[in-house]
Design a protein around this motif. Structure first.
Motif, PDB file in Angstrom:
ATOM      1  N   ASN A  94       2.272   1.776  -3.359  1.00 21.95           N
ATOM      2  CA  ASN A  94       1.256   1.748  -4.424  1.00 21.95           C
ATOM      3  C   ASN A  94       1.608   0.721  -5.505  1.00 21.95           C
TER       4      ASN A  94
ATOM      5  N   MET B 245       0.821  -1.200   0.000  1.00 23.11           N
ATOM      6  CA  MET B 245       0.000   0.000   0.000  1.00 23.11           C
ATOM      7  C   MET B 245       0.868   1.269   0.000  1.00 23.11           C
TER       8      MET B 245
ATOM      9  N   PRO C  80      -5.372   0.567  -8.032  1.00 25.64           N
ATOM     10  CA  PRO C  80      -6.678   0.826  -7.410  1.00 25.64           C
ATOM     11  C   PRO C  80      -7.548  -0.404  -7.171  1.00 25.64           C
TER      12      PRO C  80
ATOM     13  N   LYS D 296      -7.618  -2.511  -2.050  1.00 20.64           N
ATOM     14  CA  LYS D 296      -7.726  -1.522  -0.969  1.00 20.64           C
ATOM     15  C   LYS D 296      -7.670  -2.172   0.405  1.00 20.64           C
ATOM     16  N   GLU D 297      -7.818  -3.506   0.440  1.00 17.12           N
ATOM     17  CA  GLU D 297      -7.849  -4.223   1.712  1.00 17.12           C
ATOM     18  C   GLU D 297      -7.325  -5.635   1.506  1.00 17.12           C
TER      19      GLU D 297
ATOM     20  N   THR E 114     -12.061  -3.385  -8.814  1.00 14.34           N
ATOM     21  CA  THR E 114     -12.002  -2.620  -7.561  1.00 14.34           C
ATOM     22  C   THR E 114     -11.959  -3.531  -6.336  1.00 14.34           C
TER      23      THR E 114
END
Length: 527
Positions: free
Chosen positions: A242, A239, A246, A249-250, A468
């Protein structure tokens, strides 16, 4: 005269500009998604990290979730459902490149029964099985060493005319090093103007966990914090830097086999030792890849060598203990008398942040980081590319770049992937067909943003918007039943198109084969 000289110079330049690339295809075995430094690992892999920073790192590269099916698809450019363990009814990369003047060389694991030299390869040094001891692939006890632990003996072809069984090497022999030695020797031997295709099929870090003692010692104490802590640390690096883009996220919900805090001190010590050896194997792999790159640099061939690095499936939760001869569960020495594996909870950790592991059609089973390095051909280096690609895309890429011709026929299906050359230029690719997955009971279809997946054919389909939610945490199947049905129909049709029968008929046929096999075993026992 001036026009003639200009035309001649232009012609010579054009030939040089269109020079076919050499190809170094590196496949590793049972590596976790986050097991290299540029993917968030604590394991130092400077040579791979350098290839990524000076090339392109693909974060959504797909395989088939299993060793033998990945190898067949990788070399043939078709899905495993269209061939079998011996790659029948296919064109192999070596066969396609041979008419274009390529010398094709293969060192390492095969996991099939045929001799690669009958299918376009000029040389082969490796074994035909699925797993072997890294120190001593035979059951022959060597002087000064204890009894070797092994699951059996695989035939070897040692760059000679005949198969060797058993293969008992010298004491200083170690598989990863030996494969690299052979690859480097071939690079020295074939220094002519012909392009080469060198396939390095390493069996590391597949079990058994075997490594040099000095490499293991480097990781002493590194994994004492346990599964959860190492996984959290890897995810934080992913994280912070990066790395994954995208779509993540988890963390995925972990399928732990054990909880670290509930283990006894002895169990913690043993589990930490397993991961220390695994890390040592990864470190040694990186060292050996560095040796190959150094040789290419020395020869002035690195700039026009297209290097692919990828894994055959996610990290393995397997425990082969019951199959091993001369097995001692407490022997975690990393030498030939031992035969451990990392087991499920470390496999979950190695696949950070993805869901599940090897053999599963979920992301943790079918994903590998893929590094592509080609100074002459990659426009923008040091980039992380999040475009979904598949190992079946490698064949069409090499067909295009090698100026080759892939000949489909009634027996040989057309290539199933798309060329990745546009991605190397910073452009996009157009994939008309969804990506297909099916191994054992697991199944999946990735179509654009969405992925339909199930644990086995008796379980319901799950639906995820992986653009996503790559960790497959939010199942949309109940919210989008029409999407599930449409993708299910597409999956069923693709299976039928490739195999000639419906998946239902396929299951019935498998059940019948199991009954017949059980009957034969029962009959033998009666005798």
């Amino acid at each position: 005269m001036k026009c003639f000289l200009f035309a001649l110079l232009f012609s010579l330049f054009a030939i040089k500009a269109n020079e076919k690339p050499n190809v170094l295809l590196i496949l590793v075995d049972d590596m976790g998604y986050s097991d290299i430094g540029c993917m968030g690992s604590e394991i130092p892999t400077p040579h791979l990290d350098s290839l990524a920073s000076n090339g392109m790192l693909f974060t959504q590269a797909y395989n088939t979730a299993k060793c033998f099916s990945t190898r067949a698809s990788l070399l043939s450019g078709v899905y495993f459902q269209q061939t079998d363990k011996d790659f029948t009814n296919t064109n192999l990369i070596a066969e396609v490149l041979k008419p274009q003047g390529y010398t094709s060389l293969w060192a390492g694991k095969h996991h099939a029964s045929f001799d690669p030299r009958t299918r376009g390869f000029d040389r082969f040094y490796g074994f035909l099985g699925g797993a072997v001891s890294f120190w001593n692939p035979s059951m022959v006890q060597r002087e000064g060493v204890g009894k070797p632990a092994n699951i059996g003996e695989s035939p070897w072809i040692l760059d000679s005319d005949e198969k060797t069984l058993p293969f008992t090497p010298d004491k200083d022999w170690y598989a990863t090093d030996a494969f690299t030695d052979k690859g480097i020797a071939w690079l020295e031997e074939y220094k002519d103007d012909k392009p080469f295709f060198l396939y390095m099929a390493y069996n590391a870090p597949h079990w058994p966990l075997h490594a040099h003692k000095e490499d293991i010692d480097l990781f002493k104490g590194k994994y004492d914090a346990g599964f959860e802590a190492i996984r959290a640390a890897r995810f934080k690096r992913q994280m912070d830097e990066n790395i994954l883009g995208p779509s993540v996220k988890e963390l995925a919900v972990p399928d732990w086999n054990e909880i670290w805090s509930e283990l006894s001190p002895k169990e913690k010590e043993q589990y930490a030792r397993r991961m220390e050896i695994h890390a040592a194997m990864m470190k040694n792999l990186d060292d050996n890849i560095g040796r190959l790159v150094t040789k290419l640099k020395e020869q002035g061939r690195l700039d026009n060598t297209l290097i692919f690095f990828l894994g055959d499936n996610g990290a393995s939760p397997e425990s082969p203990d019951g199959r091993v001869k001369n097995f001692d569960v407490n022997n975690l020495s990393g030498d030939e008398t031992s035969y451990p594996s990392i087991r499920k909870s470390w496999a979950v950790t190695a696949n950070t942040p993805l869901n599940l592991y090897k053999s599963s059609s979920f992301e943790g089973g079918t994903n590998t980081p893929m590094i592509v390095h080609w100074p002459k051909g990659i426009k923008k280096t040091g980039t992380n590319n999040h475009t979904p690609v598949h190992l079946v895309d490698i064949m069409p890429t090499l067909v295009e770049l090698g100026g080759a011709e892939y000949k489909a026929s009634e027996k040989i299906p057309p290539m199933q992937g798309v060329s990745m050359t546009a991605l190397f230029k910073g452009e996009s690719i157009n994939r008309e067909n969804p990506l297909f997955f099916q191994y054992a009971g697991g199944s999946a279809l990735r179509d654009g943003d969405y992925k339909l997946v199930r644990r086995n054919y008796k379980k319901p389909w799950e639906l995820y918007k992986v653009s996503t939610d790559r960790v497959e945490k939010h199942n949309l199947a109940k919210e989008m039943p029409e999407k599930v049905e449409a993708m299910n129909k597409a999956w069923q049709q693709k299976f039928k198109d490739m195999t000639g029968s419906s998946f239902t008929d396929h299951l019935k046929e498998n059940e019948q084969k199991k009954k017949e096999k059980a009957a034969k075993i029962a009959k033998r026992k009666k005798k």
